[in-house]
Scaffold this active site. Structure first.
Site, PDB file in Angstrom:
ATOM      1  N   ASN A 254       0.743  -1.265  -0.021  1.00 27.68           N
ATOM      2  CA  ASN A 254       0.043  -0.226  -0.213  1.00 27.68           C
ATOM      3  C   ASN A 254       0.853   1.316  -0.008  1.00 27.68           C
ATOM      4  O   ASN A 254       0.099   2.209   0.046  1.00 27.68           O
ATOM      5  CB  ASN A 254      -0.772   0.160   1.243  1.00 27.68           C
ATOM      6  CG  ASN A 254      -0.247   0.007   2.503  1.00 27.68           C
ATOM      7  OD1 ASN A 254       0.957  -0.295   2.771  1.00 27.68           O
ATOM      8  ND2 ASN A 254      -0.902   0.236   3.599  1.00 27.68           N
TER       9      ASN A 254
ATOM     10  N   ASN B  69      -4.430  -2.012  -3.758  1.00 27.07           N
ATOM     11  CA  ASN B  69      -3.759  -1.054  -2.948  1.00 27.07           C
ATOM     12  C   ASN B  69      -2.678  -0.592  -3.615  1.00 27.07           C
ATOM     13  O   ASN B  69      -2.364   0.580  -3.549  1.00 27.07           O
ATOM     14  CB  ASN B  69      -3.464  -1.586  -1.453  1.00 27.07           C
ATOM     15  CG  ASN B  69      -4.804  -1.439  -0.757  1.00 27.07           C
ATOM     16  OD1 ASN B  69      -5.843  -0.854  -0.933  1.00 27.07           O
ATOM     17  ND2 ASN B  69      -4.713  -2.248   0.533  1.00 27.07           N
TER      18      ASN B  69
END
Length: 244
Positions: A90, A136
């Site tokens: 992420n 992500n």
């Protein structure tokens, strides 16, 4: 932060590459994944697998570059950088943005290789721009680049069939037959690599995105004679796996 959001995106990317896609070779190839031995075999690291294979093909080695937050290889002869962010999924955009700024690489010259839930193992899609599919790594990449307009090579890993199982699914290794199909898909992508490097990604996409022929459904079995004993094969047949 290791994985996809469970959300699914209606943009499955099965459209042909966008007509405004630039016909120029990529200068930065990014594989997405999570660092560390415990994640190296998981489905979410398919982008790393591709980058490692590409580095072998190009005869270059990765070294850790802290300023780029990742493992970097400079394929000078091919005129491109290879990057595997070591930031966790992420925060992938932090590494991509740093290397792109340093080398003055435009978003349209970047190819991000990642695992894709909405494509079965063994299939690939190459596309330019479009939705992020809840991934992500792509979300952070777009945030750091300020645009969705970069190339993606989507490596099919299949879907567990239940959105609540997605995080668990992507952070586990593929089953043996799935892994074999994914490896063969990576072989296919490496085989068309010269087209990409020549700056003809749309032609490469046409070849990569072709679906394999569907197998013909088996003929229904003949009804057994009334006095026949139960068919042992029918009893021992394995349960069907749920389809993604």
């Amino acid at each position: 932060g290791l994985s996809h959001f469970p959300a699914r995106n209606p943009d499955t990317g099965d459209r042909p590459p966008m007509s405004n896609a630039p016909a120029r070779p990529p200068r930065l190839i990014v594989g997405l994944g999570n660092p560390g031995a415990e994640y190296s075999e998981t489905r979410h690291n398919a982008g790393f697998w591709f980058c490692e294979r590409l580095a072998d093909t190009l005869g270059v080695r990765f070294s850790h570059e802290s300023r780029f937050h990742g493992l970097v290889a400079n394929a000078r002869e091919a005129g491109m950088w290879l990057l595997m962010p070591q930031t966790f999924m992420n925060r992938s955009g932090q590494a991509i943005g740093a290397l792109a700024r340093f080398s003055r690489i435009e978003p349209a010259e970047i190819l991000v290789v990642h695992d894709e839930l909405d494509i079965p193992p063994g299939q690939l899609r190459l596309k330019f721009g479009g939705g992020l599919g809840g991934h992500n790594g792509l979300k952070d990449t777009s945030a750091h680049l300020g645009t969705n307009d970069y190339w993606r090579l989507r490596i099919g890993i299949g879907h567990p069939g239940d959105r609540n199982e997605v995080v668990n699914f992507v952070l586990k290794p593929a089953r043996r037959e799935e892994q074999q199909a994914i490896d063969e898909a990576i072989d296919k992508a490496l085989a068309i690599w010269p087209q990409l490097v020549r700056g003809d990604p749309n032609a490469a996409a046409t070849r990569l995105n072709a679906r394999p022929p569907q197998p013909k459904p088996p003929k229904p079995p003949k009804a057994p004679a009334p006095a026949a004993t139960p068919d042992a094969a029918a009893i021992e047949a394995p349960k069907e796996e749920p389809q993604p």
